[in-house]
Scaffold this motif. Sequence first.
Motif, PDB file in Angstrom:
ATOM      1  N   ALA A   1       1.029  -1.127   0.007  1.00  0.00           N
ATOM      2  CA  ALA A   1      -0.008   0.132  -0.075  1.00  0.00           C
ATOM      3  C   ALA A   1       0.786   1.107   0.045  1.00  0.00           C
ATOM      4  O   ALA A   1       2.221   1.303   0.372  1.00  0.00           O
ATOM      5  CB  ALA A   1      -0.856  -0.090   1.217  1.00  0.00           C
ATOM      6  N   ILE A   2       0.185   2.293  -0.613  1.00  0.00           N
ATOM      7  CA  ILE A   2       0.809   3.572  -0.689  1.00  0.00           C
ATOM      8  C   ILE A   2       0.018   4.413   0.363  1.00  0.00           C
ATOM      9  O   ILE A   2      -1.186   4.620  -0.022  1.00  0.00           O
ATOM     10  CB  ILE A   2       1.197   4.226  -2.029  1.00  0.00           C
ATOM     11  N   LEU A   3       0.457   5.039   1.263  1.00  0.00           N
ATOM     12  CA  LEU A   3      -0.301   6.163   2.168  1.00  0.00           C
ATOM     13  C   LEU A   3      -0.078   7.597   1.414  1.00  0.00           C
ATOM     14  O   LEU A   3       1.137   7.964   1.320  1.00  0.00           O
ATOM     15  CB  LEU A   3       0.054   5.971   3.577  1.00  0.00           C
ATOM     16  N   ALA A   4      -0.955   8.456   1.538  1.00  0.00           N
ATOM     17  CA  ALA A   4      -1.027   9.937   1.556  1.00  0.00           C
ATOM     18  C   ALA A   4      -1.686  10.707   2.459  1.00  0.00           C
ATOM     19  O   ALA A   4      -2.721   9.936   2.893  1.00  0.00           O
ATOM     20  CB  ALA A   4      -1.011  10.220   0.279  1.00  0.00           C
ATOM     21  N   PRO A   5      -1.554  11.912   2.937  1.00  0.00           N
ATOM     22  CA  PRO A   5      -2.287  12.554   3.910  1.00  0.00           C
ATOM     23  C   PRO A   5      -3.732  13.115   3.218  1.00  0.00           C
ATOM     24  O   PRO A   5      -4.676  13.089   3.957  1.00  0.00           O
ATOM     25  CB  PRO A   5      -1.473  13.949   4.155  1.00  0.00           C
ATOM     26  N   LYS A   6      -3.797  13.335   2.036  1.00  0.00           N
ATOM     27  CA  LYS A   6      -4.845  14.003   1.533  1.00  0.00           C
ATOM     28  C   LYS A   6      -5.574  13.075   0.284  1.00  0.00           C
ATOM     29  O   LYS A   6      -4.673  12.376  -0.432  1.00  0.00           O
ATOM     30  CB  LYS A   6      -4.610  15.382   1.004  1.00  0.00           C
ATOM     31  N   ASN A   7      -6.790  13.279   0.075  1.00  0.00           N
ATOM     32  CA  ASN A   7      -7.625  12.673  -1.099  1.00  0.00           C
ATOM     33  C   ASN A   7      -7.077  12.925  -2.384  1.00  0.00           C
ATOM     34  O   ASN A   7      -6.976  11.943  -3.316  1.00  0.00           O
ATOM     35  CB  ASN A   7      -9.025  12.635  -1.027  1.00  0.00           C
TER      36      ASN A   7
ATOM     37  N   MET B   1      -4.234   4.938  -0.525  1.00  0.00           N
ATOM     38  CA  MET B   1      -5.259   5.253   0.566  1.00  0.00           C
ATOM     39  C   MET B   1      -4.789   6.427   1.554  1.00  0.00           C
ATOM     40  O   MET B   1      -3.600   6.748   1.519  1.00  0.00           O
ATOM     41  CB  MET B   1      -5.687   3.820   1.149  1.00  0.00           C
ATOM     42  N   THR B   2      -5.738   7.107   1.908  1.00  0.00           N
ATOM     43  CA  THR B   2      -5.391   8.124   3.015  1.00  0.00           C
ATOM     44  C   THR B   2      -4.935   7.361   4.251  1.00  0.00           C
ATOM     45  O   THR B   2      -4.978   6.074   4.545  1.00  0.00           O
ATOM     46  CB  THR B   2      -6.564   8.875   3.478  1.00  0.00           C
ATOM     47  N   ILE B   3      -4.098   8.258   4.862  1.00  0.00           N
ATOM     48  CA  ILE B   3      -3.609   7.442   6.262  1.00  0.00           C
ATOM     49  C   ILE B   3      -4.653   7.127   7.189  1.00  0.00           C
ATOM     50  O   ILE B   3      -4.406   6.080   7.924  1.00  0.00           O
ATOM     51  CB  ILE B   3      -2.424   8.680   6.733  1.00  0.00           C
ATOM     52  N   ASN B   4      -5.646   7.904   7.279  1.00  0.00           N
ATOM     53  CA  ASN B   4      -6.508   7.466   8.091  1.00  0.00           C
ATOM     54  C   ASN B   4      -7.371   6.093   7.792  1.00  0.00           C
ATOM     55  O   ASN B   4      -7.679   5.326   8.772  1.00  0.00           O
ATOM     56  CB  ASN B   4      -7.704   8.604   8.091  1.00  0.00           C
ATOM     57  N   LYS B   5      -7.437   5.782   6.492  1.00  0.00           N
ATOM     58  CA  LYS B   5      -7.973   4.642   6.083  1.00  0.00           C
ATOM     59  C   LYS B   5      -7.149   3.394   6.342  1.00  0.00           C
ATOM     60  O   LYS B   5      -7.491   2.312   6.544  1.00  0.00           O
ATOM     61  CB  LYS B   5      -8.242   4.636   4.489  1.00  0.00           C
ATOM     62  N   SER B   6      -5.812   3.729   6.539  1.00  0.00           N
ATOM     63  CA  SER B   6      -4.788   2.744   6.726  1.00  0.00           C
ATOM     64  C   SER B   6      -4.929   2.224   8.338  1.00  0.00           C
ATOM     65  O   SER B   6      -4.080   1.159   8.480  1.00  0.00           O
ATOM     66  CB  SER B   6      -3.412   3.232   6.457  1.00  0.00           C
ATOM     67  N   GLN B   7      -5.337   2.974   9.211  1.00  0.00           N
ATOM     68  CA  GLN B   7      -5.399   2.231  10.435  1.00  0.00           C
ATOM     69  C   GLN B   7      -5.936   1.089  10.796  1.00  0.00           C
ATOM     70  O   GLN B   7      -7.076   0.608  10.397  1.00  0.00           O
ATOM     71  CB  GLN B   7      -5.832   3.422  11.597  1.00  0.00           C
ATOM     72  N   GLY B   8      -5.159   0.244  11.541  1.00  0.00           N
ATOM     73  CA  GLY B   8      -5.423  -1.002  12.121  1.00  0.00           C
ATOM     74  C   GLY B   8      -5.232  -2.020  10.933  1.00  0.00           C
ATOM     75  O   GLY B   8      -5.447  -3.182  11.217  1.00  0.00           O
ATOM     76  N   ARG B   9      -4.662  -1.486   9.934  1.00  0.00           N
ATOM     77  CA  ARG B   9      -4.351  -2.628   8.813  1.00  0.00           C
ATOM     78  C   ARG B   9      -2.856  -3.259   8.968  1.00  0.00           C
ATOM     79  O   ARG B   9      -1.880  -2.571   9.687  1.00  0.00           O
ATOM     80  CB  ARG B   9      -4.185  -2.141   7.319  1.00  0.00           C
ATOM     81  N   LYS B  10      -3.019  -4.499   8.462  1.00  0.00           N
ATOM     82  CA  LYS B  10      -1.413  -5.043   8.520  1.00  0.00           C
ATOM     83  C   LYS B  10      -0.915  -5.240   7.012  1.00  0.00           C
ATOM     84  O   LYS B  10      -1.427  -5.611   6.030  1.00  0.00           O
ATOM     85  CB  LYS B  10      -1.562  -6.637   9.016  1.00  0.00           C
ATOM     86  N   VAL B  11       0.122  -4.475   6.781  1.00  0.00           N
ATOM     87  CA  VAL B  11       0.597  -4.261   5.447  1.00  0.00           C
ATOM     88  C   VAL B  11       2.437  -4.538   5.647  1.00  0.00           C
ATOM     89  O   VAL B  11       2.893  -4.131   6.472  1.00  0.00           O
ATOM     90  CB  VAL B  11       0.526  -2.858   4.809  1.00  0.00           C
ATOM     91  N   MET B  12       2.935  -5.454   4.598  1.00  0.00           N
ATOM     92  CA  MET B  12       4.149  -5.786   4.868  1.00  0.00           C
ATOM     93  C   MET B  12       5.038  -4.638   4.051  1.00  0.00           C
ATOM     94  O   MET B  12       6.143  -4.420   4.673  1.00  0.00           O
ATOM     95  CB  MET B  12       4.350  -7.076   3.964  1.00  0.00           C
ATOM     96  N   ILE B  13       4.624  -4.203   3.027  1.00  0.00           N
ATOM     97  CA  ILE B  13       5.458  -3.318   2.249  1.00  0.00           C
ATOM     98  C   ILE B  13       4.587  -1.788   1.990  1.00  0.00           C
ATOM     99  O   ILE B  13       3.623  -1.963   1.638  1.00  0.00           O
ATOM    100  CB  ILE B  13       5.543  -3.630   1.024  1.00  0.00           C
ATOM    101  N   LEU B  14       5.225  -0.848   2.796  1.00  0.00           N
ATOM    102  CA  LEU B  14       4.267   0.440   2.891  1.00  0.00           C
ATOM    103  C   LEU B  14       5.152   1.636   2.748  1.00  0.00           C
ATOM    104  O   LEU B  14       6.257   1.711   3.000  1.00  0.00           O
ATOM    105  CB  LEU B  14       3.848   0.575   4.166  1.00  0.00           C
ATOM    106  N   ALA B  15       4.761   2.574   1.524  1.00  0.00           N
ATOM    107  CA  ALA B  15       5.268   3.792   1.582  1.00  0.00           C
ATOM    108  C   ALA B  15       4.384   4.939   1.776  1.00  0.00           C
ATOM    109  O   ALA B  15       3.264   4.829   1.608  1.00  0.00           O
ATOM    110  CB  ALA B  15       5.825   3.795   0.018  1.00  0.00           C
ATOM    111  N   THR B  16       4.869   5.789   2.048  1.00  0.00           N
ATOM    112  CA  THR B  16       4.370   7.153   2.824  1.00  0.00           C
ATOM    113  C   THR B  16       4.655   8.478   2.015  1.00  0.00           C
ATOM    114  O   THR B  16       5.753   8.852   1.998  1.00  0.00           O
ATOM    115  CB  THR B  16       4.367   7.356   4.298  1.00  0.00           C
ATOM    116  N   TYR B  17       3.759   9.038   1.480  1.00  0.00           N
ATOM    117  CA  TYR B  17       4.234  10.192   0.628  1.00  0.00           C
ATOM    118  C   TYR B  17       3.808  11.404   1.327  1.00  0.00           C
ATOM    119  O   TYR B  17       2.654  11.877   1.777  1.00  0.00           O
ATOM    120  CB  TYR B  17       3.445  10.058  -0.770  1.00  0.00           C
ATOM    121  N   LEU B  18       4.872  12.185   1.800  1.00  0.00           N
ATOM    122  CA  LEU B  18       4.773  13.353   2.712  1.00  0.00           C
ATOM    123  C   LEU B  18       5.260  14.549   2.187  1.00  0.00           C
ATOM    124  O   LEU B  18       6.133  14.255   1.278  1.00  0.00           O
ATOM    125  CB  LEU B  18       5.420  13.096   4.015  1.00  0.00           C
TER     126      LEU B  18
END
Length: 241
Positions: A56-62, A203-220
């Motif tokens: 999954a890739i996470l980002a702060p905004k939609n 997905m947004t960071i809020n949507k990611s809470q509680g998920r188990k992900v092995m490979i994660l990148a965050t765009y800040l």
Amino acid sequence: MRLTVGSDSSTVHRITGFSNWLLDIGEGDPIGSLINFVYPSILQNFNIAGYFQERAILAPKNEVVQEINDQLLKLIPGEQKEYLSSDSLCQSEFVNDQFDSNLYPPNVLNGLKISGMPNHNLILKVGVPVMLLRNIDQKNGLCNGTRLQVISLGKQVIEAVIISGSNIGNRTFIPRMSLTPTENKIPFKFQRRQFPLAVCFAMTINKSQGRKVMILATYLYAYDIFFHGCYDEMNTSVLTG
């Protein structure tokens, strides 16, 4: 600059190198780097079971999530299918004599993009990961936030396989639904009939809470988003850009 005053040449060299490194942060194509990091060889692997399940890739905004999803959707081979919603004002709005329905014709309603609601224009391909935006059948794992992978695209239903939660591997059919926004930022109520799905490479960071992900990148980008609990239950490798 202050640190270099009165310093020897070796110290000045180290300080200059560190300054250049700071200036280089954020240059280049951060989204492209995140895609290559999280989804390597995506064309060869997107049909492999479990490939999207642990990434999954996470980002702060939609807006950023949408941009990343659009880029990855273009990479997936195959014909895309476009689903357009049917939008209308809720009947309760017409009870108010002061409400002018002519101010909100269908094309205005179609252009509304609201968190937790599918867009008017939903573009999908077979093999693409999607997220469910409404509770449909909690007993069978079809809850708000469940991730699925598209198997087939019909006119009335979309067939998909669950790739998150406790029902991984189960196949299901997602119908169109009549949805009403829950947030109060819009001064009127309207109804959107659409498949309750959104493309979900990112997905947004809020949507990611509680998920188990092995490979994660965050765009800040100039956001302090590391709040308590955001990465609970995650075994992550993080690349920031």
